[in-house]
Each structure stands twice: as structure tokens, then as C-alpha cells.
Design a protein around this motif. Structure first.
Motif, PDB file in Angstrom:
ATOM      1  N   THR A  13       2.998  -7.737   8.515  1.00  0.00           N
ATOM      2  CA  THR A  13       2.551  -7.020   7.520  1.00  0.00           C
ATOM      3  C   THR A  13       3.846  -6.580   6.848  1.00  0.00           C
ATOM      4  OG1 THR A  13       1.512  -5.107   6.643  1.00  0.00           O
ATOM      5  CG2 THR A  13       2.360  -5.021   8.856  1.00  0.00           C
ATOM      6  N   THR A  14       3.786  -6.275   5.420  1.00  0.00           N
ATOM      7  CA  THR A  14       4.984  -5.486   4.641  1.00  0.00           C
ATOM      8  C   THR A  14       4.384  -4.164   4.140  1.00  0.00           C
ATOM      9  OG1 THR A  14       3.924  -6.408   2.703  1.00  0.00           O
ATOM     10  CG2 THR A  14       5.576  -7.756   3.818  1.00  0.00           C
ATOM     11  N   LYS A  15       3.145  -3.833   4.688  1.00  0.00           N
ATOM     12  CA  LYS A  15       2.757  -2.324   4.251  1.00  0.00           C
ATOM     13  C   LYS A  15       3.342  -1.442   5.485  1.00  0.00           C
ATOM     14  CE  LYS A  15      -0.939  -4.990   2.424  1.00  0.00           C
ATOM     15  NZ  LYS A  15      -2.234  -5.420   2.695  1.00  0.00           N
ATOM     16  N   LEU A  23      -4.994 -11.489   7.283  1.00  0.00           N
ATOM     17  CA  LEU A  23      -4.914 -12.951   6.864  1.00  0.00           C
ATOM     18  C   LEU A  23      -4.794 -13.832   8.051  1.00  0.00           C
ATOM     19  CD1 LEU A  23      -2.164 -13.176   4.044  1.00  0.00           C
ATOM     20  CD2 LEU A  23      -4.788 -13.291   3.878  1.00  0.00           C
ATOM     21  N   ASP A  56      -4.630 -12.996  -8.369  1.00  0.00           N
ATOM     22  CA  ASP A  56      -4.461 -11.452  -8.765  1.00  0.00           C
ATOM     23  C   ASP A  56      -3.053 -11.749  -9.796  1.00  0.00           C
ATOM     24  OD1 ASP A  56      -1.950 -11.213  -7.200  1.00  0.00           O
ATOM     25  OD2 ASP A  56      -3.449 -11.136  -5.613  1.00  0.00           O
ATOM     26  N   ASN A  71      -6.239  -7.117  -0.078  1.00  0.00           N
ATOM     27  CA  ASN A  71      -4.766  -7.544  -0.296  1.00  0.00           C
ATOM     28  C   ASN A  71      -4.406  -7.594  -1.844  1.00  0.00           C
ATOM     29  OD1 ASN A  71      -4.146  -7.490   2.445  1.00  0.00           O
ATOM     30  ND2 ASN A  71      -4.380  -9.695   2.580  1.00  0.00           N
ATOM     31  N   GLY A 116      -1.108  -1.149   6.838  1.00  0.00           N
ATOM     32  CA  GLY A 116      -1.460  -2.522   7.527  1.00  0.00           C
ATOM     33  C   GLY A 116      -1.314  -2.684   8.754  1.00  0.00           C
ATOM     34  N   LEU A 117      -2.314  -3.697   9.458  1.00  0.00           N
ATOM     35  CA  LEU A 117      -2.147  -3.898  10.793  1.00  0.00           C
ATOM     36  C   LEU A 117      -1.447  -5.451  11.049  1.00  0.00           C
ATOM     37  CD1 LEU A 117      -5.600  -3.041  12.530  1.00  0.00           C
ATOM     38  CD2 LEU A 117      -3.328  -2.199  13.084  1.00  0.00           C
ATOM     39  N   GLY A 118      -1.641  -5.927   9.736  1.00  0.00           N
ATOM     40  CA  GLY A 118      -0.820  -7.319   9.764  1.00  0.00           C
ATOM     41  C   GLY A 118      -1.860  -8.520  10.499  1.00  0.00           C
TER      42      GLY A 118
HETATM   43  P1  ADP Z   1      -2.035  -6.158   6.076  1.00  0.00           P
HETATM   44  O1  ADP Z   1      -2.917  -6.416   4.843  1.00  0.00           O
HETATM   45  O2  ADP Z   1      -2.610  -5.417   6.872  1.00  0.00           O
HETATM   46  O3  ADP Z   1      -0.518  -6.240   5.639  1.00  0.00           O
HETATM   47  P2  ADP Z   1      -2.573  -9.222   6.168  1.00  0.00           P
HETATM   48  O4  ADP Z   1      -2.591 -10.064   7.112  1.00  0.00           O
HETATM   49  O5  ADP Z   1      -3.746  -8.902   5.124  1.00  0.00           O
HETATM   50  O6  ADP Z   1      -2.217  -7.791   6.583  1.00  0.00           O
HETATM   51  O7  ADP Z   1      -1.475  -9.388   5.173  1.00  0.00           O
HETATM   52  C1  ADP Z   1      -0.210  -9.498   5.319  1.00  0.00           C
HETATM   53  C2  ADP Z   1       0.906  -9.472   4.331  1.00  0.00           C
HETATM   54  O8  ADP Z   1       0.527 -10.365   3.202  1.00  0.00           O
HETATM   55  C3  ADP Z   1       0.683  -8.244   3.534  1.00  0.00           C
HETATM   56  O9  ADP Z   1       1.339  -7.176   4.243  1.00  0.00           O
HETATM   57  C4  ADP Z   1       1.392  -8.669   2.283  1.00  0.00           C
HETATM   58  O10 ADP Z   1       2.675  -8.324   2.381  1.00  0.00           O
HETATM   59  C5  ADP Z   1       0.993  -9.968   1.980  1.00  0.00           C
HETATM   60  N1  ADP Z   1      -0.196 -10.217   1.244  1.00  0.00           N
HETATM   61  C6  ADP Z   1      -1.497 -10.256   1.483  1.00  0.00           C
HETATM   62  N2  ADP Z   1      -2.098 -10.618   0.360  1.00  0.00           N
HETATM   63  C7  ADP Z   1      -1.035 -10.442  -0.794  1.00  0.00           C
HETATM   64  C8  ADP Z   1      -1.157 -10.726  -2.269  1.00  0.00           C
HETATM   65  N3  ADP Z   1      -2.360 -11.086  -2.924  1.00  0.00           N
HETATM   66  N4  ADP Z   1      -0.135 -10.665  -3.023  1.00  0.00           N
HETATM   67  C9  ADP Z   1       1.047 -10.163  -2.406  1.00  0.00           C
HETATM   68  N5  ADP Z   1       1.264 -10.140  -0.992  1.00  0.00           N
HETATM   69  C10 ADP Z   1       0.145 -10.380  -0.204  1.00  0.00           C
END
Ligand code: ADP
Length: 670
Positions: A618-620, A629, A599, A566, A624-626
Motif C-alpha cells: 500500500t502507498t497509503k 487489489l 479514473d 481506490n 490502507g491495509l494493502g
Molecule cells: P490499499 O487500498 O489498502 O492501499 P490496495 O491493494 O487496494 O490497498 O491498493 C494498493 C495500492 O495500489 C494503493 O496503496 C495505491 O498506491 C495503488 N492504487 C490502487 N488503485 C489505484 C488507482 N486507481 N490509482 C493509483 N493508484 C492506485
């Protein structure tokens, strides 16, 4: 699934009918039912309390009535027995009365005969007509004296028509009436021939009380020539009365003066308040020798319970009630009254009435006790029935509730089974998702690994071809060097694939004390290719010694790979990309170990921060699967720790994994 069961409550029916044989059913007028709706007492439910309150009220009424009846019986019995006693007393007194009358009359009767005989005597008539010869006078005096002495009279004398005493049994001396004008005495005025009139008076000569008897003397031609009279004393009779009679006896003259009495202090007392006319008359007739007559209480009174009237008599202040029996003696112008003391009769009547009242009260109370005992028996029976009914009702209610509970329990059991099944399914989905996420990560890692392996493979290919040529040339030393290089590359490739294999293997699920720094290094190594490709610098800041925390290595590495991935992705737009991994622990209360991933990427907006740990957020757009985390937070929780995040002040994000610190062998005592 929820099952709704509608069961009619057993106690919905409120109230109960009063017992059919309830003796208060009419008076109760629904009170039982009202009580039954208000209270849960078995006694109330059966109408027993209603009965009890009526019983109490009835008992009070009954006892009050008993009291009233007893009092009435006492009064009635007293009146009855008192009347009876008084009638008997009156009868016995009336029987005695003639005895007293006869004795009084006997005292005077012989003088009547004497006077009548004298009134018919020719010598007396001649003397009164004026023949006062010496011879006649002497003979008359002698006769009067003899007669007087033989009868015991005080003085016997002759009165002429001018109402002067002309001859006497006491011809001279201080007590002699001879020569006295006695016209003021009523008896000389009332005297008639052939009939003796009596008159009580106190003598004016010797102040001696006596009874005067007189009759008129007529001559042969029927003309009145004078009066013959005698004064007698009643002392003897009085003495008899004073000492010899049981009852109180009084004789009153026509003026209401007591002339004879069995009590000396009652004598010469007037039985009413003297009037002026009487006072004048007494003065004129000198009947009582002008004495002032003292009064004696003498009045009829009616007792409180309306019995026969009493005569209240006595000296002032010493009055008592008597039963009076009276005989009129017109011949003597007297009234003879015998007074009987009723106190014994009263006492007896009181005792008898008391006995009757007591008997009535005892009978009434006995009846009440018998009645109460019967009611008690009835009440006990009703109480038993009420208890039984309540028992039945409670039993029904209990059974009803048990059935309700059984059904609810069954529902609950089903629901629990469903929940367990759902949870199991959820866990399996979750596991599937984790595996999917892991596979996605592994996929990414594999891509990097393939790149990592391709290079040594190409090198190995060249080295092995060269080695073959060097061997053909006989340059064994160079060929040996090449083979050594190939061996090194194989070892490196083995390390790379070993890491991936260990990352991809299933977690043991066992929580143990694990070193943190090797896991951090492993995660970084797995992502080495991506880090290099994306030009991301990684700095690990960890204490020199072992840093242990409770958890499981495989899953910890999954969390770290996810956080690092991430961070790499968040820094895509950053010109300088750096990840700092900090590991440290705290001591004292609640010892914790921390791994922070910092970061300098885009950071976390409020909207993202609010939903960061939600599954499938997820914002991807494409990759991303969301779940990363959400799974990481879940793993942290399963270790007894947590995963939190915040924005760094200088930009970028900070993810903090908090774990339970485990004591390391070297600093266990720190
Ligand atoms: P994915 O990585 O599949 O999107 P995650 O649960 O790992 O799912 O993350 C969810 C969302 O959290 C990400 O889509 C992102 O928008 C945000 N995110 C995670 N880690 C960071 C980070 N280090 N900096 C900014 N945004 C983050």
C-alpha cells in the motif's frame, strides 16, 4: 519437514569371487572380478563368462593338438607299418634271391667243370704246345665238338700263348673263331690255371651276346701253354626270367651293364652315365661290340619320412621305386639284383596308418566330448548358482528400494498433510484478512450510511413532531402527508441498510451466470455518500440489455467497491474528478465480459505497478491495509478471469476485470 534417509545400497559391493571350484581359478587371475564390476550379467558375475572363454580357448587348443597328434600318429604309424612291410618284403625277396643265384650259377657251373677237365687234358696241352698232327687235330676237334654239343655251349675253343684261337668246336664256317686274335678280350688276359674266370661280351663275329668262360692250361712242368675257353648263351635263363619270374630280376656285369633282365627293354642298358674312360675301354675291348650303351635310371632315393632307401630304376621317364636285394657273384663278375615293387606295401601301410590316425582322432574326440559334457554339467550348476545369487541380490535390492520408497512415501504423506494444514490455515487467515478488509470497507461504508440515515432520521423526527401537532389541530390531511413522507424515508433507509447487509453477507462461493450492471449500480450506490462528499462524478457506460458473466454477485461487488474506493482516493489531488465504469463483452472464440474502471487520478508509477497485486502493498499512510487489489485479483481468478491495470494516456489509471461471458437469454445465439 524433510527427512534425509541414508541407506547403503545393496549393490554397492561390486564384483564377486570366482567360484571356489572353478578349474580356471589360477589362469583367471582376477578376470572374473573385473568382468563382474563391468557387467551385470549373472554369467559374468559368477565368473561363468570367464570359464566359457577359457573353455573356448581350451577346446581350440585341444582340437588343434588332436589334429597335430593325429597327423603325427599317421606319419609314425605309416613309418612303422611301412618299415614292417618293407622288412617283410625284403625278407621274402631275400629268400627268393638264392633261387635266382643258384639258377644262374647252375647255368655256368657245368661249363666250369668242362673247362677245368679240358685244361687238364693231355691232348689239349699237347696241341697247345704245338703238336698239330692231323690225327691229334681231328681227335681234338671231335672232342671239342662233342663236348660243346653235349653241354649246349655256343663254341668251345683253345687259345695259344699268342692269344690266337687255334682250335674250336666250330673249326670252320662264318662263326668260327679259329685263327682270330682275341688278345683284346680281358678274360684271356685274366685266365689262370685251376680257376674259371667269366666275362660277358657281345661277340664281334656274330654280334651275339654271350658269356665267356676261360681257364689257363699248364703243361706238366707247370708252364702256361694256352687257354681253354667257351662261350655260352644265357638265352634259356633269360627266357625263364622273362616269362617265369614274379619279380623283376636283373644281372649286371662288372661295368654296371645289365646283361640279363626279366624285362627285355632293360637289357644291355648301362646303369650309370658312361664316362669317357669307359667309352674308350669298351671300344678297345670291344666288350659290347663297340655298341653305344643306352642308359637306364638306377639310383638310390630316400623317401620323405626317412624310411629305408629305395632304388629308383627304369627307362627314362618310366622310373619306379623298388626295394632292391643284391647278391654279389664274384665268380661270374656279376651282381644279381632282385627288385620288389613296394607299392602294395605302401598302400597297406597307408591304410593301416589311416586306420590308426582315425582311431586316435575318434578316441581323442570321444574324450573331448566326455570332458565337454562334464564341463557343461559344471557350467550348468554354476549358472544355476549364479542365477540364484543374482536373484538373491535383486531381491535384496528390491527390498532395500521398497524400504526406501516406503520411507519416502511416508515423508511425502506427512508433507502433504502439513501442506494441506498450512493451506487450510492460510485460507483461514486469508478469509480472516478478507473479512478484515471487508469490515474495513464496511466500516467506511457504514460511516457514509450513518450520514445517509441521519438526514432521514432528522427529517422523520421533524415530520413526526409536526404530524402530532397537525393531529392535535385536527389537520389530518397534513398529518397524513407527513406520515407518508416518514414511510418513504423508512423505505429508503431500509434500501440503504439492505445494500450494506447484502454487501456484508458471506459469499455463497457458487459460480453462476450473474448480471453485471446491477452489481455495478449497487457498488456505486454503496459509495454514493463518499462520491458525493469527494465531488466525484460517476459515469456508467454499459450496453442496454442484460450483460451476464460467470461469477458470484457478492464478491463481484466487493471487487468493484474496492476499485471505486481506490479510484476515489487516487483522485484526491485532481481538480476534476470523474470515474467512468465501462461494461462490455466480446463474441466469437473465447467469449469474455469486461468491466473497466477508469479514473483521472495520479496513475500508476512503474514501482507501484510492479507490486500492485502483492498482499499488504500500500502507498497509503494511515488507511490502507494493502489487501484490496490482492483479494480482488484472487476473486477474479476464482471466477476464471483476471484483473489487470494500465495507465491511461491522458492520465489516471484503468483497471480491467476480465470474466468469462455467460450467454444471456436474449442474445444467446449472438
Ligand atoms: P490499499 O487500498 O489498502 O492501499 P490496495 O491493494 O487496494 O490497498 O491498493 C494498493 C495500492 O495500489 C494503493 O496503496 C495505491 O498506491 C495503488 N492504487 C490502487 N488503485 C489505484 C488507482 N486507481 N490509482 C493509483 N493508484 C492506485
Amino acid at each position: 519437514m524433510t527427512t534425509t534417509v541414508t541407506i547403503k545400497r545393496a549393490d554397492d559391493e561390486t564384483g564377486s569371487d570366482p567360484p571356489a571350484d572353478c578349474r580356471y581359478h589360477r589362469r583367471c587371475a582376477g578376470r572374473c572380478e573385473r568382468l563382474a564390476t563391468e557387467a551385470g550379467d549373472p554369467a559374468e558375475l559368477s565368473g561363468l563368462s570367464c570359464i566359457r572363454s577359457f573353455r573356448r580357448r581350451d577346446a581350440i587348443i585341444y582340437l588343434s593338438l588332436t589334429f597335430v597328434v593325429t597327423v603325427l600318429c599317421f606319419v609314425g604309424a605309416y613309418r612303422y607299418f611301412f618299415d614292417l612291410g618293407m622288412a617283410s618284403l625284403e625278407a621274402s625277396t631275400s629268400r627268393e634271391l638264392p633261387v635266382y643265384v643258384q639258377r644262374l650259377e647252375r647255368e655256368t657251373d657245368r661249363f666250369d667243370t668242362l673247362l677245368l677237365a679240358l685244361s687238364m687234358n693231355r691232348d689239349v696241352a699237347a696241341y697247345l704246345k704245338g703238336d698239330h698232327s692231323r690225327e691229334r687235330s681231328d681227335a681234338l676237334d671231335r672232342m671239342l665238338r662233342d663236348l660243346n654239343d653235349s653241354t649246349g655251349a655256343l663254341q668251345t675253343y683253345l687259345v695259344d700263348t699268342t692269344l690266337h684261337v687255334v682250335a674250336s668246336s666250330m673249326p670252320d664256317g662264318p662263326g668260327s673263331f679259329v685263327g682270330r686274335d682275341i688278345s683284346y678280350r680281358p678274360y684271356v688276359q685274366r685266365a689262370q690255371p685251376g680257376r674259371v674266370v667269366g666275362y660277358y661280351a657281345v661277340g664281334t663275329t656274330g654280334n651275339m651276346a654271350g658269356y665267356y668262360l676261360a681257364t689257363a692250361v699248364n703243361d706238366d712242368a707247370g708252364r702256361r701253354v694256352g687257354i681253354v675257353a667257351t662261350k655260352i648263351g644265357l638265352d634259356r635263363l633269360e627266357r625263364d626270367w622273362l616269362h617265369g619270374v614274379e619279380r623283376r630280376v636283373v644281372a649286371l656285369d662288372e661295368n654296371g651293364v645289365i646283361v640279363l633282365s626279366s624285362r627285355a627293354d632293360w637289357k644291355d642298358r648301362l646303369t650309370h652315365v658312361i664316362t669317357d674312360a669307359e667309352r674308350r675301354r669298351f671300344y678297345e675291348t670291344q666288350q659290347y661290340n663297340r655298341a653305344d650303351l643306352r642308359p637306364l635310371a638306377w639310383a638310390s632315393v630316400t623317401p620323405p619320412f626317412g624310411e629305408r632307401p629305395f632304388l629308383r630304376a627304369g627307362l627314362p621317364g618310366q622310373e619306379r621305386d623298388y626295394l632292391a636285394v643284391t647278391a654279389q657273384l664274384p665268380e661270374l663278375s656279376m651282381r644279381l639284383v632282385v627288385l620288389a615293387d613296394p607299392s602294395d606295401t605302401q598302400q597297406l601301410a597307408l591304410a593301416q596308418a589311416g586306420f590308426v590316425a582315425f582311431a586316435v582322432a575318434v578316441v581323442a574326440l570321444f574324450a573331448h566330448i566326455v570332458y565337454e559334457r562334464r564341463l557343461n554339467t559344471q557350467e550348468q550348476r554354476l549358472a544355476r548358482e549364479a542365477l540364484q545369487a543374482t536373484h538373491e541380490r535383486l531381491k535384496a535390492r528390491f527390498e532395500h528400494r521398497s524400504a526406501e520408497l516406503r520411507i519416502a512415501n511416508e515423508d511425502l504423506r506427512k508433507e502433504v498433510a502439513e501442506r494441506i494444514e498450512s493451506e487450510r490455515r492460510l485460507r483461514s487467515y486469508q478469509d480472516e484478512l478478507i473479512r478484515t478488509e471487508n469490515l474495513a470497507v464496511i466500516g467506511q461504508l457504514s460511516a457514509g450510511l450513518a450520514h445517509e440515515i441521519n438526514q432521514p432520521l432528522a427529517a422523520m423526527s421533524t415530520l413526526s413532531e409536526n404530524a402530532v401537532r397537525f393531529l392535535q389541530r385536527g389537520d389530518t390531511a397534513t398529518a397524513q402527508f407527513n406520515l407518508g413522507r416518514i414511510s418513504e424515508l423508512v423505505t429508503r433507509m431500509g434500501t440503504l441498510t439492505g445494500r450494506l447487509r447484502s454487501f456484508a453477507r458471506r459469499s455463497s462461493g457458487e459460480i453462476v451466470a450473474m448480471p453485471l450492471v446491477p452489481s455495478i449500480e449497487n457498488a456505486v450506490a454503496l459509495l454514493a455518500h463518499r462520491l458525493e462528499k469527494e465531488h466525484v462524478a460517476v459515469k456508467i457506460d454499459a450496453p442496454p440489455g442484460p450483460l451476464l458473466a460467470f461469477g458470484e454477485t457478492v464478491r463481484l461487488e466487493q471487487v468493484l467497491v474496492n476499485l471505486l474506493s481506490n479510484a476515489i482516493e487516487a483522485m484526491e489531488a485532481s481538480p476534476v474528478r470523474e470515474i467512468v465504469i465501462r461494461a462490455y463483452r466480446t463474441y466469437g472464440d473465447g467469449e469474455h465480459a469486461f468491466i473497466e474502471v477508469l479514473d483521472n487520478g495520479i496513475g500508476l508509477s512503474d514501482a507501484v505497478q510492479a507490486r500492485l497485486f502483492e498482499p499488504f502493498f500500500t502507498t497509503k499512510k494511515t488507511s490502507g491495509l494493502g489487501l484490496g487489489l490482492a483479494i480482488s485479483a484472487d476473486i477474479a481468478t476464482s471466477f476464471g478471469g483476471s484483473l489487470t491495470c494500465e495507465n491511461r494516456p491522458q492520465g489516471g489509471a484503468l483497471f480491467r476485470l476480465t470474466l468469462r461471458a455467460a450467454p444471456s437469454e436474449g442474445n444467446a445465439s449472438c
